[in-house]
Design a protein around this motif. Sequence first.
Motif, short mmCIF file in Angstrom:
data_model
loop_
_atom_site.label_atom_id
_atom_site.label_comp_id
_atom_site.label_asym_id
_atom_site.label_seq_id
_atom_site.Cartn_x
_atom_site.Cartn_y
_atom_site.Cartn_z
N UNK A 16 -8.37 7.65 15.99
CA UNK A 16 -7.49 7.93 17.13
C UNK A 16 -6.27 7.03 17.08
N UNK A 17 -6.48 5.79 16.66
CA UNK A 17 -5.36 4.85 16.62
C UNK A 17 -4.36 5.19 15.50
N UNK A 18 -4.78 5.99 14.55
CA UNK A 18 -3.92 6.36 13.43
C UNK A 18 -3.30 7.73 13.71
N UNK A 19 -2.24 7.75 14.48
CA UNK A 19 -1.60 9.02 14.81
C UNK A 19 -0.78 9.54 13.64
N UNK A 20 0.55 9.72 13.85
CA UNK A 20 1.40 10.23 12.79
C UNK A 20 2.04 9.13 11.96
N UNK A 21 1.77 7.89 12.31
CA UNK A 21 2.34 6.79 11.57
C UNK A 21 1.26 5.76 11.28
N UNK A 22 1.60 4.85 10.41
CA UNK A 22 0.69 3.77 10.07
C UNK A 22 1.20 2.49 10.72
N UNK A 23 0.34 1.81 11.41
CA UNK A 23 0.71 0.53 11.98
C UNK A 23 0.08 -0.55 11.12
N UNK A 24 0.92 -1.45 10.61
CA UNK A 24 0.48 -2.47 9.67
C UNK A 24 0.79 -3.85 10.23
N UNK A 25 -0.17 -4.75 10.07
CA UNK A 25 0.04 -6.14 10.46
C UNK A 25 -0.05 -6.96 9.18
N UNK A 26 1.01 -7.68 8.89
CA UNK A 26 1.07 -8.48 7.66
C UNK A 26 0.36 -9.80 7.86
N UNK A 27 0.25 -10.58 6.79
CA UNK A 27 -0.45 -11.87 6.83
C UNK A 27 0.24 -12.86 7.77
N UNK A 28 1.56 -12.73 7.92
CA UNK A 28 2.28 -13.66 8.81
C UNK A 28 2.24 -13.20 10.27
N UNK A 29 1.58 -12.06 10.55
CA UNK A 29 1.42 -11.58 11.92
C UNK A 29 2.47 -10.59 12.38
N UNK A 32 4.38 -3.78 11.81
CA UNK A 32 5.32 -2.77 11.35
C UNK A 32 4.70 -1.39 11.55
N UNK A 33 5.59 -0.42 11.82
CA UNK A 33 5.17 0.97 11.89
C UNK A 33 5.79 1.66 10.69
N UNK A 34 4.93 2.31 9.88
CA UNK A 34 5.40 2.96 8.66
C UNK A 34 5.19 4.46 8.81
N UNK A 35 6.31 5.19 8.66
CA UNK A 35 6.23 6.65 8.71
C UNK A 35 7.03 7.16 7.53
N UNK A 36 6.27 7.69 6.55
CA UNK A 36 6.92 8.13 5.32
C UNK A 36 7.47 6.91 4.59
N UNK A 37 8.81 6.92 4.33
CA UNK A 37 9.45 5.78 3.67
C UNK A 37 10.16 4.87 4.67
N UNK A 38 10.06 5.15 5.95
CA UNK A 38 10.75 4.37 6.98
C UNK A 38 9.80 3.32 7.54
N UNK A 39 10.36 2.14 7.71
CA UNK A 39 9.59 1.04 8.27
C UNK A 39 10.30 0.59 9.54
#
Length: 174
Positions: A16-29, A32-39
């Motif tokens: 459910x949390x993974x809609x049409x985009x990917x939400x990424x948390x990096x090691x430094x906290x 980012x929201x990634x949709x296709x090639x856009x960040x």
Amino acid sequence: MKFINILYLWLLILFVSCGGYEQIITEDGSVYEVKGNKIKSNGDNITETLSYDEREKIKALVDKKRQSEKEAEKLKKELEEKKERQEEIEKEAQEKQKVLEDKKEALEDKLKAKKESRENYIELKKKYDKEYKKYKKLKRKGELSPNDIKDWEEKLNKLKSEVEEAKSKLKKFD
């Protein structure tokens, strides 16, 4: 069973949390929201402001997340298959238990009938023996007329045939 239910809940929340985009948390906290090639970060497109290495790290995290989701889906399918198999096994076990209970009940009925048949045979045998002794005693003392002897012999023959019939019924159980 609880583990399976908790896992299903976890997987549901994940999907459910993974809609049409990917939400990424990096090691430094950073988030980012990634949709296709856009960040995006905080709703702003920052794709061009990131270095090539940062974009590659984020893409690698997206790939890693997708791989984890695939593995989670595979695990979910395996668990569902195992759950279905377990339900089948339980159903088979219940059916076998029912058959065994039916067999047990039939055996108990047979044993009860055998016991009743044995008791009936013993009772008839005792009655025959008692009447036969009584007949012999009366005959020996000479207290029986020819008609009485005939009646006694008919009575004894009838009892003897009942005893033989009860004995044959009893032998059917052996």
